[in-house]
Design an enzyme around this catalytic site. Structure first.
Site, PDB file in Angstrom:
ATOM      1  N   ASP A 519       0.866  -1.174   0.000  1.00  0.00           N
ATOM      2  CA  ASP A 519       0.000   0.000   0.000  1.00  0.00           C
ATOM      3  C   ASP A 519       0.906   1.229   0.000  1.00  0.00           C
ATOM      4  O   ASP A 519       2.122   1.114   0.179  1.00  0.00           O
ATOM      5  CB  ASP A 519      -0.892  -0.054   1.247  1.00  0.00           C
ATOM      6  CG  ASP A 519      -1.801   1.143   1.353  1.00  0.00           C
ATOM      7  OD1 ASP A 519      -2.343   1.543   0.317  1.00  0.00           O
ATOM      8  OD2 ASP A 519      -1.960   1.671   2.467  1.00  0.00           O
ATOM      9  N   THR A 521      -0.051   4.867   1.529  1.00  0.00           N
ATOM     10  CA  THR A 521      -0.156   5.666   2.751  1.00  0.00           C
ATOM     11  C   THR A 521       0.062   4.810   3.999  1.00  0.00           C
ATOM     12  O   THR A 521      -0.627   3.818   4.207  1.00  0.00           O
ATOM     13  CB  THR A 521      -1.540   6.338   2.835  1.00  0.00           C
ATOM     14  OG1 THR A 521      -1.746   7.103   1.657  1.00  0.00           O
ATOM     15  CG2 THR A 521      -1.631   7.245   4.056  1.00  0.00           C
ATOM     16  N   ASP A 719      -1.681  -1.173   5.981  1.00  0.00           N
ATOM     17  CA  ASP A 719      -1.945  -0.728   7.351  1.00  0.00           C
ATOM     18  C   ASP A 719      -3.377  -0.274   7.584  1.00  0.00           C
ATOM     19  O   ASP A 719      -3.728   0.113   8.693  1.00  0.00           O
ATOM     20  CB  ASP A 719      -1.002   0.423   7.719  1.00  0.00           C
ATOM     21  CG  ASP A 719      -1.388   1.724   7.037  1.00  0.00           C
ATOM     22  OD1 ASP A 719      -1.910   1.670   5.901  1.00  0.00           O
ATOM     23  OD2 ASP A 719      -1.185   2.792   7.643  1.00  0.00           O
TER      24      ASP A 719
END
Length: 832
Positions: A519, A521, A719
């Protein structure tokens, strides 16, 4: 038994009578007599009361007199009574080191019902605190208070006897006894090899044989009796194991010797010595048992090191903390900390629980948790975790997570669970072990038959000795320990380096990963976005647009949302009331403000709500996106009213980690919900193998499935909540410890630091653990493949070499220790 107590506060005969009456009214007291002159009470109990219980009962009865322990006998009794409660403060969870029944645990120490190995205590994150008197160390209690002897404040004292220490001490005691009695037996037997045996000048051989028999009894029936118990249980339950072979081999040698000693006439001449006595094997049986006992002792010592990482983590939590109540400092046990308590940390103190720094600044050493050596600066509002160490300043913190909820407790729990899990590679060892013992017994029988009918004279003796050597040298434990020992040490190594592994299967699968999906961010970037600019595209000014954007984001958990809210608050912007708030996964947020439909998000959100997106606005937004920045567009009803430019810096460690992963032959692909332009800019800077932008949660899941269908072994790192489906689907899901609980729960591996360098470490750890397991399995298989035929006498026709059962016992004992020692090497490997 009568005990004498000291009483203070009595001034007259009325006091004496009153005290005596109250004592005799207590149900547990059979009789009590009080002496005013000596200020003593002689008490005889039906059921003994501790001094604390006695004081409580008198207090409830209305007594204002003080009663204390007085005589040495009472002090000793109190000590034993209290100590019996604390001698062993384990956590009540035990497991087999060979994981015979998977992750099954037991609630008390003992032997594994399958393989007979000593059960190992699972380390616990709880901190058991014992309080003691500075003046009277024999006083110990679970609660703070006053000393019942002198009245001084009790102070914390940490006392804990681990099950491993208990097992080790028990085995050490038995080994010493076995050695003390085996050594004389060995000397008597070996003296026969000396010309003109000096012992025969003292008394005939038949009497020395009886001496050997007597000396063997403590070895067989005390020191090593547990081996025969385990052997019998293994046969009864048909869970054949190492102790089956030891029991048969050593038992046969000892039983043969006893029968030969008592009934020598039953045996043919080739079994007998020149003196007419039968060749006995008391020394073989006792030496074998003593050497096996030595092996168990060394194993117990080695086992204590395999979960040393967990024990080191447990030491990070302090026993006590300083709580602030009404401005006053109170030293309390860590078990008594409650959510909301204000705690004071002084320079060098360990953080007792998870919480938020409220007053002061600090540099916190988080190396034991994250593996990073550089202290982290903390200011009011920042989170601090249990087990980390304060620097050289003082600060106040508010407790938020206590007991089993703390990060440290969760780490220890995860490491414990992972240590007990089974790796797929272990299935091969299990299949071999299932046939191993019957095969060895069969080989021993064949060995006996071949030596009896084809061996040299005395053929019966050769047959018997070589069959025993076959039984003794075989070591199924080396096979059984090969995988779990490496897993246990590897998981512990990971934990001490900031890598939490959910199960052994994930650790093994990580070795085969060839594609990493990440991912953006919070994974590639810091996940702490900051507002760079707010642009108004309507008649509203920038502060008004910021107020609307921050208001709708105030209900969002997304890092970008939090960044805008914090930015607005720092500028003193007042937030508006938002109704019907809704988070649209992968697109943005919407709601109603002053009766109007408002929203903030990406281009997909604009399309969903049919918002007009003029080209001039698109081109202006594109300038920021091409610089790798994120732009969220704000609309009111059907028109764009403005946008906010967000910058989330790329971690330098991400660039370094991706470079290392690519050098190791892995493809690194980024899947992000951000727009294509921003994603392209980030991908080019990181030199990724590929990227895909504007991904919804289902898009990330689908992309992982496509890669897997193309034969790729995929690890997914993320996350956020939107990463959870892909994390669960990937061959190995890797969560950033800085992310959401949902992501962490869906993942197989959690990186506490939230840093891609952790993936490099996890990959290197997996490679090392799998390599170590294969080394252990190879050694165990090679050892048994060579050892059993040699013990059977395969070298005798060519070199005239035979293996003594005692040498076989020594080799068997050290085979398991060698496997554990090889696993322990994982503690010193470099992961970066």
């Amino acid at each position: 038994m009568k005990h004498i107590y000291k009483i203070t506060g009595m001034t007259c005969m009325g006091c004496r009578a009153n005290m005596e009456r109250m004592l005799n009214d207590i149900d547990e007291i059979k009789q009590a007599e009080v002496d005013l002159d000596k200020a003593e009470a002689v008490i005889e109990f039906d059921n003994h009361l501790s001094i604390t219980e006695l004081q409580d009962k008198l207090k409830k009865a209305g007594s204002h007199y003080q009663i204390h322990l007085n005589d040495k006998e009472a002090l000793k009794y109190h000590k034993e009574k209290e100590k019996s409660k604390k001698d062993f403060k384990g956590n009540g969870v035990y497991y087999c080191p060979m994981f015979c029944e998977g992750d099954k645990t037991y609630d008390k120490p003992g032997d594994c019902p399958v393989c007979g190995m000593d059960l190992i205590e699972q380390p616990s994150s709880s901190k058991s605190v014992t309080y003691t008197c500075p003046m009277h160390s024999e006083i110990e209690t679970d609660e703070p208070g006053n000393c019942p002897v002198c009245g001084m404040d009790l102070v914390p004292k940490q006392t804990k006897e681990t099950s491993e220490n208990t097992t080790y001490k028990k085995l050490l005691k038995k080994f010493k006894i076995a050695l003390a009695f085996t050594f004389p037996i060995f000397l008597i037997a070996m003296a026969d090899m000396i010309p003109e045996n000096p012992l025969l000048k003292i008394m005939p051989l038949k009497y020395w044989n009886w001496v050997q028999f007597v000396f063997s009894l403590p070895v067989v029936f005390y020191a090593a009796w547990m081996f025969f118990e385990r052997a019998w249980r293994s046969v009864r339950t048909w869970n054949l194991n190492m102790f089956t072979l030891i029991g048969i081999g050593a038992g046969a040698a000892w039983t043969f010797s006893v029968i030969a000693l008592i009934f020598p006439g039953l045996f043919p001449g080739q079994f007998k010595t020149e003196e007419g006595t039968v060749h006995l094997y008391f020394e073989a049986a006792t030496v074998i048992l003593t050497l096996v006992l030595l092996g168990q002792l060394l194993e117990a010592k080695a086992h204590s090191k395999t979960n040393s990482a967990i024990k080191e983590l447990m030491k990070l939590a302090p026993n006590s903390a300083v709580r602030i109540v009404d401005g006053q400092e109170q030293v309390i046990s860590i078990d008594h900390i409650k959510k909301g308590d204000i705690l004071k940390l002084k320079p060098g103190d360990k953080v007792p629980v998870d919480g938020e720094l409220k007053k002061g600044n600090a540099y916190i050493d988080e190396s034991a948790i994250t593996g990073e050596p550089i202290p982290v600066e903390k200011k009011p509002g920042d989170k601090v975790s249990s087990g980390t160490i304060n620097g050289n300043t003082s600060f106040l913190m508010e407790a938020e997570k206590v007991g089993s909820e703390t990060l440290l407790s969760q780490i220890i729990k995860m490491v414990n669970n992972a240590s007990r899990s089974r790796a797929p590679i272990q299935n091969m060892a299990d299949k071999i072990s299932a046939y191993f013992v019957p095969a060895v017994v069969f080989i021993a029988i064949i060995t006996f038959i071949v030596w009896k009918f084809f061996g040299p004279e005395p053929s019966w003796v050769y047959a018997f000795v070589n069959a025993i050597a076959v039984l003794i040298i075989a070591c199924p434990c080396a096979l059984g320990l090969a995988t779990p020992m490496s897993i246990m040490v590897g998981v512990g190594k990971g934990a001490s380096s900031g890598i939490l592994i959910k199960n052994a299967e994930a650790l093994e699968r990580m070795n085969k990963i060839d594609t990493l999906v990440i991912d953006k961010t919070g994974t590639v970037t810091f996940g702490r976005p900051s507002v760079e600019k707010v642009v108004s595209l309507s008649g509203l000014n920038e502060d008004e647009i910021l107020s609307f954007i921050a208001s709708i984001n105030n209900n969002s958990e997304h890092p970008i949302g939090k960044a805008t809210v914090e930015y607005a608050k720092n500028k003193g912007i007042k937030l508006q009331v938002i109704e019907n708030f809704q988070a649209v996964a992968g697109k943005g947020v919407t709601g109603y403000m002053e009766g109007k439909n408002v929203g903030l998000g990406n281009e997909k959100l604009l399309k969903q709500y049919h918002i007009n997106y003029p080209d001039e606005v698109r081109n202006e937004v594109l300038k920021y996106q091409n610089k790798g920045k994120t732009v969220s567009l704000f609309f009111i009803e059907k028109e764009i009213a403005g946008f906010v430019v967000i910058w989330d810096a790329i971690k330098e460690t991400s660039i370094e980690a991706i470079k290392k992963l690519k050098e190791a032959g892995m493809e690194v692909i980024m899947l992000t919900g951000d727009n294509k332009n921003t994603a392209r800019a980030v991908a080019e800077k990181l030199q990724l193998s590929g990227f895909k932008a504007e991904c919804l949660p289902q898009d990330k899941l689908k992309e992982v499935e496509v890669l897997q269908n193309n034969g790729k072994k995929v690890a997914m790192a993320g996350d956020g909540i939107n990463d959870a489906p892909a994390l669960a689907k990937a061959n190995v899901g890797i969560a950033m410890g800085t992310g959401t609980d949902v992501a962490i729960e869906s993942a197989d591996i959690t990186l506490i630091k939230g840093d891609l360098k952790g993936i490099v470490k996890a990959k290197n750890l997996s490679n090392s653990v799998v390599k170590n397991i294969k080394q252990n399995l190879f050694f165990a298989l090679l050892y048994n493949t060579i050892g059993v035929p040699v013990a059977a006498g395969i070298l005798f026709p060519f070199f005239g070499l035979l293996l003594s059962p005692m040498i076989a016992a020594l080799a068997m004992s050290f085979s398991s220790v060698s496997v554990i020692s090889n696993a322990l090497r994982l503690r010193s490997i470099r992961l970066d």
